[in-house]
Design an enzyme around this catalytic site. Structure first.
Site, PDB file in Angstrom:
ATOM      1  N   ARG A   1      72.983  14.013  19.223  1.00  0.00           N
ATOM      2  CA  ARG A   1      71.844  13.174  18.804  1.00  0.00           C
ATOM      3  C   ARG A   1      71.394  13.449  17.374  1.00  0.00           C
ATOM      4  NH1 ARG A   1      68.662  12.907  24.662  1.00  0.00           N
ATOM      5  NH2 ARG A   1      69.927  11.158  25.425  1.00  0.00           N
TER       6      ARG A   1
ATOM      7  N   SER B   1      64.078  12.527  35.979  1.00  0.00           N
ATOM      8  CA  SER B   1      64.228  13.908  36.486  1.00  0.00           C
ATOM      9  C   SER B   1      63.686  14.024  37.904  1.00  0.00           C
ATOM     10  CB  SER B   1      63.451  14.887  35.597  1.00  0.00           C
ATOM     11  OG  SER B   1      64.013  14.953  34.324  1.00  0.00           O
TER      12      SER B   1
ATOM     13  N   ARG C   1      80.608  16.924  27.834  1.00  0.00           N
ATOM     14  CA  ARG C   1      79.424  17.803  27.808  1.00  0.00           C
ATOM     15  C   ARG C   1      79.722  19.180  28.413  1.00  0.00           C
ATOM     16  NH1 ARG C   1      74.225  14.567  29.426  1.00  0.00           N
ATOM     17  NH2 ARG C   1      73.293  16.422  28.492  1.00  0.00           N
TER      18      ARG C   1
ATOM     19  N   LYS D   1      73.707  16.546  24.048  1.00  0.00           N
ATOM     20  CA  LYS D   1      73.107  15.581  24.991  1.00  0.00           C
ATOM     21  C   LYS D   1      74.131  14.464  25.252  1.00  0.00           C
ATOM     22  CE  LYS D   1      69.280  17.745  25.601  1.00  0.00           C
ATOM     23  NZ  LYS D   1      69.026  18.346  26.902  1.00  0.00           N
TER      24      LYS D   1
ATOM     25  N   ARG E   1      65.641  14.668  41.748  1.00  0.00           N
ATOM     26  CA  ARG E   1      65.257  15.796  42.602  1.00  0.00           C
ATOM     27  C   ARG E   1      64.757  15.336  43.970  1.00  0.00           C
ATOM     28  NH1 ARG E   1      65.254  17.229  37.349  1.00  0.00           N
ATOM     29  NH2 ARG E   1      65.369  19.417  36.732  1.00  0.00           N
TER      30      ARG E   1
ATOM     31  N   ASP F   1      64.026  15.284  24.946  1.00  0.00           N
ATOM     32  CA  ASP F   1      64.664  13.965  25.081  1.00  0.00           C
ATOM     33  C   ASP F   1      64.051  12.912  24.155  1.00  0.00           C
ATOM     34  OD1 ASP F   1      66.419  14.889  26.965  1.00  0.00           O
ATOM     35  OD2 ASP F   1      65.216  14.255  28.673  1.00  0.00           O
TER      36      ASP F   1
ATOM     37  N   SER G   1      66.951  25.549  29.216  1.00  0.00           N
ATOM     38  CA  SER G   1      67.528  24.382  29.885  1.00  0.00           C
ATOM     39  C   SER G   1      67.013  24.263  31.313  1.00  0.00           C
ATOM     40  CB  SER G   1      69.056  24.476  29.897  1.00  0.00           C
ATOM     41  OG  SER G   1      69.562  23.531  30.813  1.00  0.00           O
TER      42      SER G   1
ATOM     43  N   GLN H   1      68.086  22.121  33.351  1.00  0.00           N
ATOM     44  CA  GLN H   1      69.232  21.836  34.226  1.00  0.00           C
ATOM     45  C   GLN H   1      69.892  23.128  34.692  1.00  0.00           C
ATOM     46  OE1 GLN H   1      71.665  19.047  32.052  1.00  0.00           O
ATOM     47  NE2 GLN H   1      70.264  17.366  32.447  1.00  0.00           N
TER      48      GLN H   1
HETATM   49  C1  S3P Z   1      66.681  17.348  32.511  1.00  0.00           C
HETATM   50  C2  S3P Z   1      66.655  18.409  31.636  1.00  0.00           C
HETATM   51  C3  S3P Z   1      66.937  18.283  30.202  1.00  0.00           C
HETATM   52  C4  S3P Z   1      66.895  16.827  29.739  1.00  0.00           C
HETATM   53  C5  S3P Z   1      67.594  15.914  30.687  1.00  0.00           C
HETATM   54  C6  S3P Z   1      66.975  15.985  32.071  1.00  0.00           C
HETATM   55  C7  S3P Z   1      66.377  17.593  33.939  1.00  0.00           C
HETATM   56  O1  S3P Z   1      68.233  18.784  29.917  1.00  0.00           O
HETATM   57  O2  S3P Z   1      67.451  16.723  28.443  1.00  0.00           O
HETATM   58  O3  S3P Z   1      67.525  14.581  30.226  1.00  0.00           O
HETATM   59  O4  S3P Z   1      66.114  16.631  34.688  1.00  0.00           O
HETATM   60  O5  S3P Z   1      66.381  18.772  34.344  1.00  0.00           O
HETATM   61  P1  S3P Z   1      68.473  20.349  29.599  1.00  0.00           P
HETATM   62  O6  S3P Z   1      68.000  21.097  30.748  1.00  0.00           O
HETATM   63  O7  S3P Z   1      69.956  20.465  29.391  1.00  0.00           O
HETATM   64  O8  S3P Z   1      67.697  20.621  28.348  1.00  0.00           O
END
Ligand code: S3P
EC number: 2.5.1.19
Length: 449
Positions: free
Chosen positions: A350, A22, A121, A346, A26, A319, A167, A169
């Site tokens: 999962r 992550s 997805r 995911k 970024r 995760d 989330s 993301q």
């Molecule tokens: C992530 C957020 C998570 C995680 C993913 C990485 C990120 O997903 O499952 O592996 O880097 O922001 P979600 O935001 O969809 O839960």
């Protein structure tokens, strides 16, 4: 590729697991959009983070990479160039969702695509609120799925958005779009989700306001500012460390130290859940690294008991559930997970894929709409029997499924063969080498079906 794994009993040593995925994504995004040069150390050389890196190179950013050292020559908030071809996000949901926010605010058109797993997805979770901000974005797959096409040249407006799911993301996508929007964008999350975007925005000199709410946070950002380059050292990924934590816990002879792992409180659900189950986990050498807390994690073998996983820990361990299901199989009694519907969208479903694999290896489990019940075989384990049989597992293009069943070999009576292990390279390139160094017997082979 496939893994052919013969049973083992020991998991010992001191190791450095893969850098945080992550945070690596970024660094590339913020470094590219900043004014000045950003130097990154311990960057994850996994395919997912490299997809993000390549996308910014395709948009004219000069990025030099020497193994895990990356130098990003930032182009500022208005310096990205139109890519000459669709941006390929590979297996990476984080790349596609976060870039949707950035690309919606650019003056040029763009297209993003992905591999077979990413193409299934859901992307409407970012497209819908982006449209509310004025973006012109289409999910051109059959079910709101990739490819994504974005028509540039729109002026974005700030929104107040209550996220339907916890989330990081979606939150990050909207905060990124908010950098270019007119006004203050506020996101309310139903539960706390990982906050690396908020921390890194601050590290790059951008003001982010976080108001604590009864459950999640309200995060606000005002458009029109600038990012200033900074140097970042990426900590080891707690999601990668999780495989080592469970391995040491379930091994007959387990004793491992995992060095300098990120212990951001929005990511440590796996430690809390394992401790509730009775695991022996200690932290040492706690310090800060680029605005993120890190520590060495020490884990020894222990007897586990089944638990009801507390709801508030679900987004903080999102995760890590595949490998936590392996731990639950080795516990005494039943483990119940609910409120984890997100696991179904995911890199694979999962819940379904882990349940299939666990059943193949002789575990009694029941799939629930939003979780799973697992009947642990801890009692048999304590009488010297092995928890899992051998068997063949399909990873469904999901790195964490492949690595979780690899860990199960520490309590298997026979060989476990895992198909589709090439995606392990998305997050943990040297996984097989490192676990073998600690005591596993993983043989990596070409998978000729
Ligand atoms: C992530 C957020 C998570 C995680 C993913 C990485 C990120 O997903 O499952 O592996 O880097 O922001 P979600 O935001 O969809 O839960």
């Amino acid at each position: 590729m496939k893994y052919h794994i013969t049973p083992s009993h020991t998991f010992m040593g001191t190791c450095h697991v893969a850098p945080d995925k992550s945070i690596s994504h970024r660094c590339i995004m913020f470094g590219s959009l900043a004014n000045g040069i950003t130097k990154v150390s311990n960057f994850l050389e996994g395919e997912d983070a490299l997809s993000t890196l390549q996308a910014f190179c395709d948009m004219g950013v000069k990025i030099e990479r020497n193994d895990d050292k990356v130098v990003i020559h930032g182009v500022g908030m208005n310096g990205l160039k139109a890519p000459s071809k669709p941006l390929d996000m590979g297996n990476s949901g984080t790349s596609m969702r976060l870039l949707s926010g950035i690309l919606s605010a650019q003056p040029f058109d763009s297209v993003m695509m992905g591999d077979v797993s990413l193409s299934k997805r859901p992307m409407e979770r970012v497209a819908k609120p982006l449209r509310q901000m004025g973006a012109v974005i289409q999910t051109t797959g059959t079910k709101g799925t990739p490819p994504i096409t974005i028509t540039g040249g729109q002026s974005l407006q700030a929104i107040d958005y209550v996220m339907p799911m916890a989330s990081a993301q979606v939150k990050s996508c909207l905060l990124l779009a908010g950098l270019w929007a007119d006004g203050t964008t506020s996101i309310i999350e139903p539960e706390v989700s990982r906050d690396h975007t908020e921390r890194m925005l601050r590290a790059f000199g951008y003001t982010v306001v976080v108001d604590k709410q009864p459950h999640g946070n309200k995060i606000s950002i005002t458009g029109g500012g600038q990012l200033t380059a900074c140097d970042i050292t990426v900590p080891a990924d707690i999601s990668s460390a999780a495989f080592f934590m469970v391995a040491a816990t379930i091994a007959n002879h387990g004793n491992i130290t995992i060095k300098q792992v990120g212990i951001n409180p929005t990511r440590t659900g796996v430690i809390d859940i394992l401790k509730l189950m009775g695991a022996d986990i200690c932290l040492a050498n706690e310090t800060m690294m680029g605005g993120e807390p890190v520590a060495d994690i020490m884990v020894k073998s222990s007897k586990l008991k089944g638990i009801n996983i507390p709801a508030h820990l679900v987004p903080l361990a999102i995760d890590e559930f595949p490998v936590l299901f392996v731990a639950a199989s080795c516990a005494t009694g039943k483990t119940i997970l609910r409120g984890a519907k997100e696991l179904r969208v995911k890199e694979s479903d999962r819940i379904a894929v882990m349940a299939d694999g666990l059943k193949t290896l002789g575990i009694d489990c029941t799939v629930l709409d939003d979780g799973i019940e697992i009947i642990g075989k801890g009692d048999e384990h304590q009488h010297g029997k092995r928890v899992f049989t051998g068997g063949k597992i399909d990873s469904h293009h999901d790195h964490r499924i492949a690595m979780s069943f690899t860990v199960a070999s520490l309590q298997a009576s026979d060989a476990i063969i895992i198909h589709g292990t090439e995606t392990v390279n998305t997050s943990f390139p040297n996984f097989a080498g490192l676990v073998n160094g600690a005591g596993l017997h993983v043989n990596v082979k070409n998978d000729v079906i």
